[in-house]
Design a protein around this motif. Structure first.
Motif, PDB file in Angstrom:
ATOM      1  N   ARG A 165      -4.585   3.125   5.271  1.00 35.14           N
ATOM      2  CA  ARG A 165      -5.725   4.018   5.458  1.00 35.14           C
ATOM      3  C   ARG A 165      -6.874   3.584   4.546  1.00 35.14           C
ATOM      4  O   ARG A 165      -6.642   3.182   3.399  1.00 35.14           O
TER       5      ARG A 165
ATOM      6  N   TRP B   2       0.879  -1.166   0.000  1.00 32.56           N
ATOM      7  CA  TRP B   2       0.000   0.000   0.000  1.00 32.56           C
ATOM      8  C   TRP B   2       0.917   1.217   0.000  1.00 32.56           C
ATOM      9  O   TRP B   2       2.129   1.073   0.108  1.00 32.56           O
TER      10      TRP B   2
ATOM     11  N   GLU C 144      -7.279   3.608   0.422  1.00 29.58           N
ATOM     12  CA  GLU C 144      -6.002   3.503  -0.304  1.00 29.58           C
ATOM     13  C   GLU C 144      -5.991   2.257  -1.195  1.00 29.58           C
ATOM     14  O   GLU C 144      -6.652   1.250  -0.894  1.00 29.58           O
TER      15      GLU C 144
ATOM     16  N   THR D 232     -10.893  -0.459   6.642  1.00 31.83           N
ATOM     17  CA  THR D 232     -10.399  -0.786   7.973  1.00 31.83           C
ATOM     18  C   THR D 232     -11.595  -0.987   8.897  1.00 31.83           C
ATOM     19  O   THR D 232     -12.658  -0.366   8.720  1.00 31.83           O
TER      20      THR D 232
ATOM     21  N   THR E 192      -0.516   1.334   9.209  1.00 33.35           N
ATOM     22  CA  THR E 192      -0.307   2.497   8.339  1.00 33.35           C
ATOM     23  C   THR E 192      -1.238   2.491   7.126  1.00 33.35           C
ATOM     24  O   THR E 192      -1.236   3.439   6.352  1.00 33.35           O
TER      25      THR E 192
END
Length: 122
Positions: free
Chosen positions: A112, A7, A115, A37, A110
């Motif tokens: 998000r 990513w 993404e 997420t 990390t």
């Protein structure tokens, strides 16, 4: 077999076990998706539709590479989710276990939502 999940801010590699769903995933690589997420879990639609395996689990260890058959998604928990009891990673429903992230799964923190996420053979 190893895969690389990347990513914009990083990447992890994972070692997959010899399971029917892992074989389905490997045959479909490369796969690109959009990250979502849910607590300390990253998941994304793969477009694949494997069946739920007999040993599917809802509570797994952080760093488990799982396949959520109800969402056609790869699920990558690195800590608790909104339905966890304590610190356990509890998935939305039972998922096929494909393998394990190599190294520290907290690197996934990390990622998000929204993404681009990519899965390739490592």
């Amino acid at each position: 077999m190893k895969i690389r999940i990347s990513w914009p801010a990083g990447h992890v590699t994972a070692t997959l076990d010899d399971t029917p769903t892992a074989a389905t995933l490997l045959a479909a690589l490369p796969i690109d998706g959009t990250a979502h997420t849910w607590g300390e879990e990253v998941y994304f639609d793969t477009g694949l539709t494997p069946a739920l395996e007999a040993d599917a689990r809802q509570v797994v260890e952080a760093g488990t590479v799982a396949f959520w058959t109800e969402g056609n998604a790869l699920a990558l928990p690195y800590g608790p989710t909104p339905i966890s009891r304590g610190e356990e990673p509890r998935l939305a429903s039972p998922c096929n276990v494909l393998g394990r992230i190599d190294g520290d799964p907290r690197a996934l923190a990390t990622v998000r939502a929204g993404e681009a996420i990519h899965v390739r053979k490592a």
